[in-house]
Design an enzyme around this catalytic site. Structure first.
Site, short mmCIF file in Angstrom:
data_model
loop_
_atom_site.label_atom_id
_atom_site.label_comp_id
_atom_site.label_asym_id
_atom_site.label_seq_id
_atom_site.Cartn_x
_atom_site.Cartn_y
_atom_site.Cartn_z
N ARG A 125 -8.64 -0.56 4.57
CA ARG A 125 -7.76 0.45 3.97
C ARG A 125 -6.42 -0.16 3.57
NH1 ARG A 125 -7.26 6.02 7.00
NH2 ARG A 125 -6.04 6.26 5.11
N LYS B 88 0.83 -1.21 0.00
CA LYS B 88 0.00 0.00 0.00
C LYS B 88 0.87 1.26 0.00
CE LYS B 88 -1.70 1.68 4.02
NZ LYS B 88 -1.48 3.11 4.30
N ASN B 89 1.86 1.30 0.87
CA ASN B 89 2.62 2.54 1.04
C ASN B 89 3.62 2.81 -0.08
OD1 ASN B 89 1.12 3.10 3.25
ND2 ASN B 89 2.71 2.62 4.76
N ARG C 199 1.07 14.67 13.36
CA ARG C 199 1.50 14.47 11.98
C ARG C 199 1.48 15.75 11.14
NH1 ARG C 199 -0.87 9.03 9.58
NH2 ARG C 199 1.08 9.07 8.44
N PRO C 200 2.38 16.68 11.46
CA PRO C 200 2.44 17.93 10.70
C PRO C 200 3.02 17.74 9.29
CG PRO C 200 4.22 17.84 12.30
CD PRO C 200 3.41 16.60 12.50
N VAL C 201 2.96 18.80 8.47
CA VAL C 201 3.56 18.74 7.12
C VAL C 201 4.62 19.81 6.95
CG1 VAL C 201 1.62 17.62 5.92
CG2 VAL C 201 1.63 20.11 6.18
N ASP C 202 5.13 20.36 8.08
CA ASP C 202 6.10 21.45 7.99
C ASP C 202 7.34 21.07 7.19
OD1 ASP C 202 6.49 19.66 10.17
OD2 ASP C 202 7.95 21.01 11.09
N LEU C 203 7.78 19.82 7.29
CA LEU C 203 9.01 19.42 6.60
C LEU C 203 8.77 19.25 5.10
CD1 LEU C 203 10.41 16.94 9.28
CD2 LEU C 203 10.99 19.35 8.92
N CYS D 258 -4.73 13.41 13.02
CA CYS D 258 -4.87 12.01 12.68
C CYS D 258 -4.78 11.22 13.96
CB CYS D 258 -3.76 11.61 11.72
SG CYS D 258 -3.62 9.85 11.53
N ILE E 53 8.41 6.98 16.70
CA ILE E 53 8.05 7.70 15.46
C ILE E 53 6.80 8.56 15.65
CG2 ILE E 53 7.57 7.47 12.97
CD1 ILE E 53 10.32 6.35 13.73
N ARG F 74 -4.23 10.96 4.54
CA ARG F 74 -3.13 11.90 4.66
C ARG F 74 -2.20 11.89 3.44
NH1 ARG F 74 0.38 14.56 8.24
NH2 ARG F 74 2.51 14.13 7.59
N ASP G 58 4.98 0.67 11.92
CA ASP G 58 3.76 0.06 11.37
C ASP G 58 3.60 -1.41 11.79
OD1 ASP G 58 3.16 2.45 10.20
OD2 ASP G 58 3.69 1.86 8.16
C1 EPZ Z 1 4.52 7.05 6.23
O1 EPZ Z 1 3.80 8.13 6.79
C2 EPZ Z 1 3.57 5.89 6.16
N1 EPZ Z 1 2.42 6.25 5.33
C3 EPZ Z 1 3.12 5.50 7.56
O2 EPZ Z 1 2.29 4.35 7.47
C4 EPZ Z 1 4.35 5.16 8.41
O3 EPZ Z 1 3.94 4.88 9.72
C5 EPZ Z 1 5.32 6.34 8.39
O4 EPZ Z 1 5.65 6.70 7.03
C6 EPZ Z 1 6.62 6.05 9.13
O5 EPZ Z 1 7.25 4.94 8.56
C7 EPZ Z 1 2.47 6.06 4.01
O6 EPZ Z 1 3.48 5.69 3.44
C8 EPZ Z 1 1.23 6.33 3.25
P1 EPZ Z 1 6.70 10.40 8.21
P2 EPZ Z 1 4.37 9.61 6.75
O7 EPZ Z 1 6.64 11.67 7.45
O8 EPZ Z 1 5.19 9.78 5.53
C9 EPZ Z 1 7.08 13.70 11.66
C10 EPZ Z 1 0.32 3.07 7.81
O9 EPZ Z 1 -0.22 2.54 8.80
N2 EPZ Z 1 6.91 14.73 10.63
O10 EPZ Z 1 7.85 9.48 7.94
O11 EPZ Z 1 3.25 10.51 6.98
C11 EPZ Z 1 5.83 12.86 11.88
O12 EPZ Z 1 4.91 13.52 12.72
C12 EPZ Z 1 0.90 4.48 7.86
O13 EPZ Z 1 0.38 2.50 6.70
C13 EPZ Z 1 7.05 16.05 10.98
O14 EPZ Z 1 7.33 16.39 12.13
O15 EPZ Z 1 5.33 9.60 8.03
C14 EPZ Z 1 6.41 11.60 12.48
O16 EPZ Z 1 6.65 11.81 13.84
C15 EPZ Z 1 0.62 5.14 9.16
N3 EPZ Z 1 6.86 17.00 10.01
C16 EPZ Z 1 7.74 11.46 11.76
O17 EPZ Z 1 8.05 12.76 11.23
C17 EPZ Z 1 6.56 16.67 8.72
O18 EPZ Z 1 6.41 17.58 7.90
C18 EPZ Z 1 7.77 10.47 10.60
O19 EPZ Z 1 6.66 10.72 9.75
C19 EPZ Z 1 6.43 15.30 8.38
C20 EPZ Z 1 6.61 14.35 9.36
#
Ligand code: EPZ
Length: 428
Positions: free
Chosen positions: A407, A22-23, A130-134, A125, A337, A101, A315
């Site tokens: 999902r 999926k991911n 889960r911010p998008v700042d990065l 969520c 995480i 998301r 996960d």
């Molecule tokens: C991906 O989410 C996966 N989703 C998640 O799987 C998975 O848990 C996660 O990566 C970690 O491996 C998909 O691939 C669709 P991140 P993603 O950005 O990309 C913080 C599932 O169950 N962060 O790696 O959204 C964030 O809050 C899902 O299939 C910021 O602070 O995760 C987290 O603490 C759930 N600012 C960490 O980074 C940002 O702008 C890692 O998140 C972005 C992230």
């Protein structure tokens, strides 16, 4: 609303075909926005999230044609022919983005190809803020102008994006996908430092390279992208789902038995397989996939901390916790995480689990028996942890709100019942 009823106590024996990830599928589908030509994706799982993303892409004018499975394929996976010949709308509205998301990730390819994008912020969520700042930082580093207005991110780059260095202060999968999809069409070279090494990032980079991108270093923490003027169509097969693999491996470790996880690749989840071996499962990699057995001896406790790849994946944290509820001794699992990914704890307790939470650390005291009860699915991975526990619980468990499972797990009941589990879906 559908429910799943499980009567525990049966071993699992047989073959479980592992679906496409999926991911990996979601960012690959989104990458179709980068080209006018058709992107063909094989080994796409049949999941609610894939159907939802199809709708989201449809809103931008993307045409998705679904072809049946190819001869000899052992799963129900499908082939998608995705064509973004004409992008008719560069806005991704709240009612669609709020449902998933990952759909926020359309911002990068829309911006790279069309010079503008307006995408709703994904919002809160269940597993943390889960911010998008990065993701926004990465786009700004490539020269995008970003405004946030009324819950929307409005990104523009009228003269195109410029290659640059992007240093992530923390590993982010979505941030790395975003940086890649923006940098491929930028002018000049970009270097992504502290990039996520997750296999799904490698899969996206492989597909983008087939489309004509110039990406090197994917799978390491330093990725270099030489921008190109245009991308073409390509054909790509989605890699097998490492989380589905790990989930069924834990189910077998829980019930005992002997199951071949067909198409699974050990290098995608070595840390989790090592943990399972420590817990007492036998893991053998073969040409067909990964064989998991556990005969006789009980489940040994483990100490695990979730980490970015190649560490133990967040996960699989909930599934491991379900397994450890039956260990002979005390285990600890630390989640690093996401800050709120323990919603399964209360539900596992309903089945008789003894878990103590202290901040990000869970201490699980193994019990001799779990007992079936009605439980509630809260998010995708938490839901499947309840299924694992239910497979070993005495009597009947009903898991409510199974749309969470749909999902991310293709034909879960069918795959488990083919191996001898007593599991059925109750509609309505
Ligand atoms: C991906 O989410 C996966 N989703 C998640 O799987 C998975 O848990 C996660 O990566 C970690 O491996 C998909 O691939 C669709 P991140 P993603 O950005 O990309 C913080 C599932 O169950 N962060 O790696 O959204 C964030 O809050 C899902 O299939 C910021 O602070 O995760 C987290 O603490 C759930 N600012 C960490 O980074 C940002 O702008 C890692 O998140 C972005 C992230």
């Amino acid at each position: 609303m559908d429910r799943i009823r499980i009567t525990g106590g049966r071993q699992l024996n047989g073959v479980i075909p592992i679906s496409g990830a999926k991911n990996a599928t979601l960012p690959l589908m989104i990458a179709s926005l980068l080209t006018q030509d058709t992107l063909i994706l094989d080994n796409v799982p049949r999941l609610a999230d894939v159907r939802l993303l199809q709708r989201i892409l449809g809103n931008h004018g993307v045409d998705v044609m679904i072809a049946g499975k190819r001869p000899g394929e052992s799963t129900d996976n499908q082939t998608l022919h995705i064509s973004a010949a004409n992008i008719v709308d560069t806005t991704a509205p709240y009612d669609l983005v709020s449902k998933m998301r990952a759909s926020f990730w359309v911002v990068a390819p829309l911006l790279a190809r069309m010079g503008r994008a307006k995408v709703s912020l994904p919002g809160g969520c269940a597993i943390g803020t889960r911010p998008v700042d990065l993701l926004i930082m990465a786009l700004e580093r490539l020269g995008a102008q970003i405004e946030i207005d009324a819950g929307y991110v409005i990104a523009s780059a009228p003269r195109g994006l410029q290659g640059n260095e992007i240093v992530f202060p923390k590993v982010t999968v979505g941030g790395t996908h975003t940086a890649l999809m923006a940098a491929v069409l930028a002018n000049g070279t970009s270097v992504i430092e502290n990039a996520a090494c997750e296999p799904e990032v490698g899969d996206l980079a492989d597909c983008l390279n087939k489309m004509g991108a110039k990406i090197s270093g994917a799978g390491t923490t330093r990725i270099t992208v030489e921008g190109v003027a245009k991308l073409n169509g390509a054909r790509h097969s989605v890699l097998p789902d490492r989380i589905e693999t790990g989930t069924y491996a834990m189910a077998v470790a829980m019930t005992g038995g002997d199951v071949m996880l067909q198409n699974a690749r050990p290098e995608l989840l070595q840390a989790a397989l090592d943990t399972l071996a420590q817990a007492g499962a036998n893991i053998t990699a073969t040409n067909e996939g990964i064989r998991v057995t556990r005969n006789g001896g009980g489940i040994a406790p483990v100490t695990v901390t979730t980490e970015p790849f190649p560490g133990f994946p967040t996960d699989l944290q909930a599934q491991l916790m379900a397994l450890m509820t039956r260990a002979k001794g005390t285990s600890t699992i630390t989640e690093t995480i996401f800050e709120n990914r323990f919603m399964h704890v209360q539900e596992l307790a309903r089945l008789g689990a003894r878990i103590h939470l202290d901040g990000q650390k869970a201490t699980i005291e193994g019990v001799d028996r779990l007992k079936g009860a009605p439980v509630m699915a809260t998010d995708l991975r938490a839901s499947v942890s309840l299924v694992i526990a239910a497979l070993a619980a005495e009597g009947e468990t009903t898991v409510n709100r199974v749309y969470h499972l749909d999902r991310g797990f293709e034909r879960l009941e069918a795959k488990l019942s083919a191996c001898g589990a007593s599991i059925e879906r109750l509609s309505g």
